[in-house]
Design a protein around this motif. Structure first.
Motif, short mmCIF file in Angstrom:
data_model
loop_
_atom_site.label_atom_id
_atom_site.label_comp_id
_atom_site.label_asym_id
_atom_site.label_seq_id
_atom_site.Cartn_x
_atom_site.Cartn_y
_atom_site.Cartn_z
N UNK A 24 0.81 -1.21 0.00
CA UNK A 24 0.00 0.00 0.00
C UNK A 24 0.86 1.27 0.00
N UNK A 25 2.16 1.14 0.31
CA UNK A 25 3.02 2.32 0.38
C UNK A 25 3.94 2.45 -0.82
N UNK A 26 4.28 1.34 -1.45
CA UNK A 26 5.31 1.35 -2.48
C UNK A 26 4.70 1.11 -3.87
N UNK A 27 5.45 1.41 -4.87
CA UNK A 27 4.99 1.14 -6.22
C UNK A 27 4.87 -0.36 -6.41
N UNK A 28 3.72 -0.78 -6.88
CA UNK A 28 3.47 -2.23 -6.99
C UNK A 28 4.48 -2.89 -7.91
N UNK A 29 4.92 -2.15 -8.93
CA UNK A 29 5.87 -2.73 -9.88
C UNK A 29 7.21 -3.05 -9.21
N UNK A 30 7.49 -2.36 -8.08
CA UNK A 30 8.76 -2.58 -7.39
C UNK A 30 8.82 -3.93 -6.68
N UNK A 31 7.67 -4.61 -6.57
CA UNK A 31 7.69 -5.93 -5.95
C UNK A 31 8.55 -6.89 -6.77
N UNK B 43 -1.62 -13.68 0.15
CA UNK B 43 -2.66 -12.94 0.88
C UNK B 43 -2.60 -11.45 0.56
N UNK B 44 -1.59 -11.04 -0.19
CA UNK B 44 -1.39 -9.61 -0.47
C UNK B 44 -2.50 -9.00 -1.32
N UNK B 45 -3.29 -9.87 -1.95
CA UNK B 45 -4.36 -9.35 -2.82
C UNK B 45 -5.38 -8.51 -2.05
N UNK B 46 -5.43 -8.67 -0.70
CA UNK B 46 -6.36 -7.91 0.12
C UNK B 46 -5.91 -6.46 0.30
N UNK B 47 -4.64 -6.18 0.07
CA UNK B 47 -4.12 -4.83 0.27
C UNK B 47 -4.91 -3.81 -0.54
N UNK B 48 -5.12 -2.63 0.06
CA UNK B 48 -5.87 -1.60 -0.67
C UNK B 48 -5.01 -0.94 -1.75
N UNK B 49 -3.81 -1.50 -1.99
CA UNK B 49 -3.06 -1.10 -3.18
C UNK B 49 -3.79 -1.56 -4.44
N UNK B 50 -4.66 -2.56 -4.26
CA UNK B 50 -5.40 -3.13 -5.39
C UNK B 50 -6.88 -2.79 -5.26
N UNK B 51 -7.52 -2.52 -6.38
CA UNK B 51 -8.95 -2.20 -6.36
C UNK B 51 -9.78 -3.44 -6.02
N UNK C 208 -7.39 -8.11 -9.22
CA UNK C 208 -6.28 -7.26 -9.67
C UNK C 208 -4.99 -7.62 -8.93
N UNK C 209 -5.09 -7.87 -7.62
CA UNK C 209 -3.91 -8.22 -6.83
C UNK C 209 -3.30 -9.54 -7.26
#
Length: 428
Positions: A62-69, A136-144, A148-149
């Motif tokens: 939720x804090x970092x650019x998703x592409x940086x994963x 479980x990261x798909x729950x993060x509000x980084x994703x709509x 999407x996650x």
């Protein structure tokens, strides 16, 4: 023999942390040295497996650019392949050349170390590793949405690792391909409770797994060695108290209490995220600075002095206004309140269990794991009058308990390999 060694990289990809385990099992040695009746037992496979490395990579989606994963995944890939080459170098000194099948790259031993070469080596020994994944990261509000996650994570996994070697576990305890995971994204969402339930609950006729991590607590009913939750997605599991959203590090203080004791009174607290539970457990001496593995609320350090300062702020004070012993009293109150919250969730789960299986609480066995096992779960069970002989804490190191999902995921995958090997032996 290297030819009979199975290497498995396990990734437990959460919204805040990606936990990793890299295991090796020599099937030939395993079959020759194991008791025949124990060959396909999780515990036996765990005992015979060698751990080449394990780690935790902090990556808050939720804090970092998703592409940086993808950078995190590339670091893990590099570390894995280095450990694999080092292991072969040390354990098999007679091997001079290798082919890493995952990448189709060749390595030549030079001065005892395997170095990459552009030449194809005709006599190279082939070696590979599999990648088992739970998400479980798909729950993060980084994703709509969850879809999407799962899509982003699976696509990045495919870009870094050879897709032919990636296996994603679903809520039915099946390992499926990335393509299948993308097609049935809900089946692989929030699947991190499966592997620990299978490994820790293997010998349980009727029991429960309690796994308290940095963020959440899983309370999984087990029957005849297999998880039997009422819910298989986050919403249904929350509804049935099989997933309880509190953990040892990340919960804000305002999610635990509305007031704290202060100078012979109860003082309301601010709803601002001035401090988190990691500050409480640091002040109480229950975790180390190293175990404080998430970001702090104010972006400052994780020393005990800085934790005192953050806790003082929850009642809008500071360390010049509030004495240390007063902050310690507040921290103890918050800890007790969180323990009571978890006890209420356990109590509800026990009542569901009793109604489903018609047995008294004295017949239920409780397996505990995770960062919160000793800190909170065992004390909570004791205060619920659960007898000591009903509480089981597997003999893993503290770090291994923190990483238990990743380790168990590897063991579950290795069991499938062992079963396939045993079946092949019977056919031949």
């Amino acid at each position: 023999m290297l030819e009979t060694c199975k290497f498995i990289l396990s990734l437990d990809i959460g919204g805040a942390n990606t936990k990793t385990s890299f295991l090796c099992l020599d099937l030939s040695e395993y079959k020759s040295q194991s008791e025949p009746l124990n060959l396909d037992h999780y515990g036996n496979i765990l005992n015979f497996s060698s751990s080449l490395f394990y780690s935790t990579q902090y990556f808050p989606f939720w804090e970092r650019k998703r592409q940086d994963f993808m950078k995190v995944l590339k670091i893990l890939q590099s570390n894995t392949e280095k450990k694999l080459l080092n292991h072969v170098s040390q354990q098999y000194p007679s091997i001079c050349s290798l082919k890493l099948v995952n990448t189709e790259k060749f390595y030549q031993r030079t001065n005892g170390i395997f170095r990459k070469t552009k030449k194809e080596l005709a006599n190279a020994i082939s070696v590979s590793y599999d990648i088992a994944v739970t998400i479980t990261a798909e729950l993060s509000d980084a994703f709509s949405t969850k879809q999407e996650g799962i899509k982003l994570i699976c696509e990045q996994l495919q870009e870094v690792f050879n897709p032919n070697f990636i296996h994603v576990i679903n809520v039915n305890a099946e390992f499926i391909s990335v393509k299948e995971a993308l097609e049935d994204y809900l089946s692989v969402s929030a699947s991190n409770w499966i592997a620990p339930s299978l490994v820790f609950g293997e010998r349980e006729r009727l029991g429960m797994l309690l796994d308290m991590g940095t963020t959440t607590t899983d309370i999984i009913p087990i029957k005849d060695g297999k998880p039997v939750p009422i819910g298989k997605n986050d919403v249904d599991r929350m509804l049935n108290y099989e997933l309880f959203y509190t953990g040892i590090l990340r919960p804000p203080i305002a999610s635990i209490v509305r007031h704290v004791p202060f100078r012979n009174s109860l003082c309301p607290i601010s709803f601002e995220e001035f401090a988190i539970m990691a500050d409480v457990y640091t002040v109480l001496g229950m975790i180390t600075e190293r175990e404080y593995s998430c970001d702090t609320a104010d972006g400052r350090g994780k020393s005990i002095e800085e934790c005192f300062a953050r806790l003082a702020r929850i009642i809008c004070g500071d360390i010049n206004l509030i004495q240390q012993h007063e902050i310690e009293e507040m921290a103890q109150y918050i800890y007790t309140s969180q323990k009571e919250m978890v006890q209420e969730a356990i109590r509800r789960s026990i009542n569901h269990f009793i109604r489903r299986f018609l047995i008294p609480v004295s017949k239920i066995r409780f397996n505990v794991t995770g960062l919160g096992a000793k800190i909170l779960l065992i004390p909570a069970l004791r205060e619920l009058n659960i007898h000591e002989n009903q509480i089981f804490f597997k003999s893993l190191s503290e770090q291994e308990h923190v990483l238990s999902t990743a380790i168990c995921l590897g063991i579950v995958f290795l069991k499938q390999i062992v079963q396939h090997e045993l079946l092949s032996d019977q056919v031949s």
